[in-house]
Design a protein around this motif. Structure first.
Motif, short mmCIF file in Angstrom:
data_model
loop_
_atom_site.label_atom_id
_atom_site.label_comp_id
_atom_site.label_asym_id
_atom_site.label_seq_id
_atom_site.Cartn_x
_atom_site.Cartn_y
_atom_site.Cartn_z
N UNK A 1 0.81 -1.22 0.00
CA UNK A 1 0.00 0.00 0.00
C UNK A 1 0.85 1.27 0.00
N UNK A 2 2.18 1.10 -0.14
CA UNK A 2 3.05 2.27 -0.27
C UNK A 2 3.85 2.11 -1.56
N UNK A 3 4.47 3.20 -1.99
CA UNK A 3 5.24 3.14 -3.24
C UNK A 3 6.49 3.99 -3.10
N UNK A 4 7.42 3.79 -4.04
CA UNK A 4 8.64 4.58 -4.12
C UNK A 4 8.60 5.39 -5.42
N UNK A 5 8.76 6.71 -5.32
CA UNK A 5 8.69 7.56 -6.50
C UNK A 5 9.92 7.37 -7.39
N UNK A 6 9.71 7.59 -8.70
CA UNK A 6 10.80 7.46 -9.68
C UNK A 6 11.04 8.80 -10.38
N UNK A 7 12.30 9.03 -10.73
CA UNK A 7 12.75 10.30 -11.30
C UNK A 7 13.73 10.03 -12.44
N UNK A 8 13.93 11.03 -13.29
CA UNK A 8 15.02 11.00 -14.26
C UNK A 8 15.87 12.23 -13.97
N UNK A 9 17.15 12.02 -13.67
CA UNK A 9 18.05 13.13 -13.35
C UNK A 9 18.07 14.16 -14.47
N UNK A 10 18.12 15.44 -14.10
CA UNK A 10 18.21 16.58 -15.02
C UNK A 10 16.96 16.77 -15.89
N UNK A 11 15.84 16.12 -15.54
CA UNK A 11 14.62 16.29 -16.34
C UNK A 11 13.88 17.57 -15.99
N UNK A 12 14.18 18.14 -14.83
CA UNK A 12 13.55 19.41 -14.43
C UNK A 12 14.46 20.58 -14.74
N UNK A 13 13.88 21.76 -14.79
CA UNK A 13 14.67 22.94 -15.15
C UNK A 13 15.55 23.41 -13.99
N UNK A 14 15.03 23.29 -12.76
CA UNK A 14 15.74 23.90 -11.63
C UNK A 14 16.25 22.91 -10.59
N UNK A 15 15.99 21.61 -10.76
CA UNK A 15 16.50 20.68 -9.75
C UNK A 15 17.25 19.54 -10.44
N UNK A 16 18.28 19.07 -9.78
CA UNK A 16 19.13 18.04 -10.40
C UNK A 16 18.39 16.73 -10.59
N UNK A 17 17.59 16.35 -9.57
CA UNK A 17 16.88 15.07 -9.65
C UNK A 17 15.64 15.17 -10.54
N UNK A 18 15.09 16.38 -10.68
CA UNK A 18 13.86 16.53 -11.45
C UNK A 18 12.65 16.23 -10.57
N UNK A 19 11.49 16.12 -11.19
CA UNK A 19 10.25 15.83 -10.46
C UNK A 19 9.84 14.39 -10.72
N UNK A 20 9.06 13.79 -9.81
CA UNK A 20 8.65 12.40 -10.04
C UNK A 20 7.70 12.28 -11.24
#
Length: 193
Positions: free
Chosen positions: A145-164
């Motif tokens: 009933x819980x999950x782990x979010x996934x990201x792609x590095x550098x996919x966001x404009x202002x954050x290194x990890x990007x958004x989920x």
């Protein structure tokens, strides 16, 4: 791997038949852990704070190069997806070419337990992960009933990890782990919708 030594036409047909049976339709993804390991879970499925967390020792589940099964639509035979896996760069209109990218996307996962989010009438994509040390680790936590979010590095404009853009979640029956792909930055978008 496997190799075949083909000496006759009949052998060639047998080898091709063998290979066709092994082919799975899917996409290979590099899954990489981002941030600290999760708190250990006890036998009852609750967080066990008495067991130490060793975030620095590399574990087999921290990095997996595995397939996600892309199942075709039963009616048309064609796979259907609604949302892409984000690119690892922010688009720049002044750039004459796209930056190079890896053949297999690098998807980072955060081991922070989150609530899985879905809303009516907004589609999402669900892909089963090929069994691996990562799927085994998630299933052993017995937290469907819980999950782990996934990201792609550098996919966001202002954050290194990007958004989920989605999350990893064990099936409710704890038989497999699925990758849910949602719209980019879905935790902000879904409450607005």
């Amino acid at each position: 791997g496997r190799s075949y030594c083909v000496r006759t036409q009949r052998m060639l047909n047998q080898c091709l038949e063998s290979l066709v049976q092994k082919v799975q339709s899917g996409v290979v993804i590099n899954f990489e852990k981002s941030g600290p390991d999760p708190a250990p879970v006890g036998e009852d499925g609750l967080v066990d704070s008495s067991r130490p967390i060793n975030s620095f020792a590399s574990q087999p589940w921290h990095s997996c190069h595995k397939l996600i099964y892309v199942r075709p639509n039963p009616k048309t035979g064609v796979p259907v997806g609604h949302w892409p896996i984000p690119e690892s760069f922010w688009p720049d209109q002044n750039s004459p070419t796209l930056p190079p990218r890896t053949a297999h996307p690098v998807v980072r996962f955060s081991c922070v337990d989150c609530e899985p989010m879905v809303i009516d009438k907004l589609p999402f994509d669900k892909y089963e992960l090929e069994p691996s040390p990562l799927t085994q680790y998630i299933l052993e936590r017995k937290s469907p009933h819980t999950c782990w979010q996934v990201f792609v590095s550098s996919s966001g404009k202002y954050s290194e990890l990007g958004h989920p853009f989605g999350y990893l979640k064990a099936s409710t029956t704890l038989t497999c782990v699925n990758l849910f792909v949602m719209p980019y930055n879905y935790p902000v978008l879904l409450p607005l919708l």
